[in-house]
Design a protein around this motif. Structure first.
Motif: not given
Lengths: 108, 113
Positions: B14-33
């Motif tokens: 809903r409008t005004g809510e705080k939203v968290f989107l999570e992302c996990v990678q399993d290859m030890d990459h330095e960069n994330m986007f």
């Protein structure tokens, strides 16, 4: 300004016909260019990169610095090539800028 | 094979809510986007990170923040969700260095009502 332009939103060709997806870029440095593809219900994935000079799934792309272009070509389109294609420019080592994308539809 | 996993495929907030989107990678990459993908606009970079606790603004950071406490995890936060943030959100990772392609997650389709 750094920019990637894909002038066609939709490209429709018949199976067996040649296909060319256009990409032009604007960048003052040495460009690192990629084509990414997204098939239906799949994640976006790398198709090819200019530095590799390879052909993937019959697709090739040549960097033309004079025309600042990196067009994607395939001599004979297949139905399974239908997908969304994005041209992308990497700047400064990690920031990647994408074009708006071209949806390719290959008709039987 | 590199795996980039986004925790939710679909979210409705809903409008005004705080939203968290999570992302996990399993290859030890330095960069994330984090990118958002909209028809006719392609992918636009929101934020990226080249190391733990490091973050850089992309082209459209307004209304978003990020967190990278561990190398494998990169979170996108919408402080107060608005309807114009309804979109497909894509997380990606890459190794350090030039000519390193992006590896994408499946995306999270967020709808803000």
């Amino acid at each position: 300004a750094q920019r990637v332009t894909q002038p066609e939103k939709l490209l429709s060709v018949f199976k067996g016909a040649p296909v060319e997806l256009k990409c032009n870029y604007s960048y003052s440095g040495s460009p690192e260019l990629f084509w990414y593809v997204q098939y239906s219900r799949q994640r976006l994935q790398l198709l090819l990169r200019h530095i590799s000079r390879e052909s993937i799934k019959g697709f090739t792309a040549d960097l033309n610095k004079g025309e600042t272009s990196f067009h994607l070509k395939k001599p004979f389109a297949q139905e399974e090539d239908s997908a969304m294609y994005y041209c992308a420019l990497m700047t400064g080592g990690f920031k990647t800028i994408f074009g708006a994308g071209t949806r390719l539809f290959v008709k039987a | 094979d590199v795996k980039v996993t986004q925790s939710s495929r679909y979210l409705v907030k809903r409008t005004g809510e705080k939203v968290f989107l999570e992302c996990v990678q399993d290859m030890d990459h330095e960069n994330m986007f984090w990118y958002r993908q909209d028809p006719g606009l392609g992918l636009r970079l929101i934020y990226f990170s080249y190391d733990v606790k490091m973050k850089e603004k992309g082209d459209i950071p307004e209304g978003y923040s990020v967190s990278r406490e561990k190398k494998e995890r990169f979170s996108l936060i919408l402080e107060s969700a608005s309807t114009n943030q309804t979109s497909m959100y894509l997380c990606a990772s890459s190794i350090q260095g030039t000519d390193s392609p992006l590896h994408f997650g499946n995306g999270t389709r967020l709808t803000v009502t």
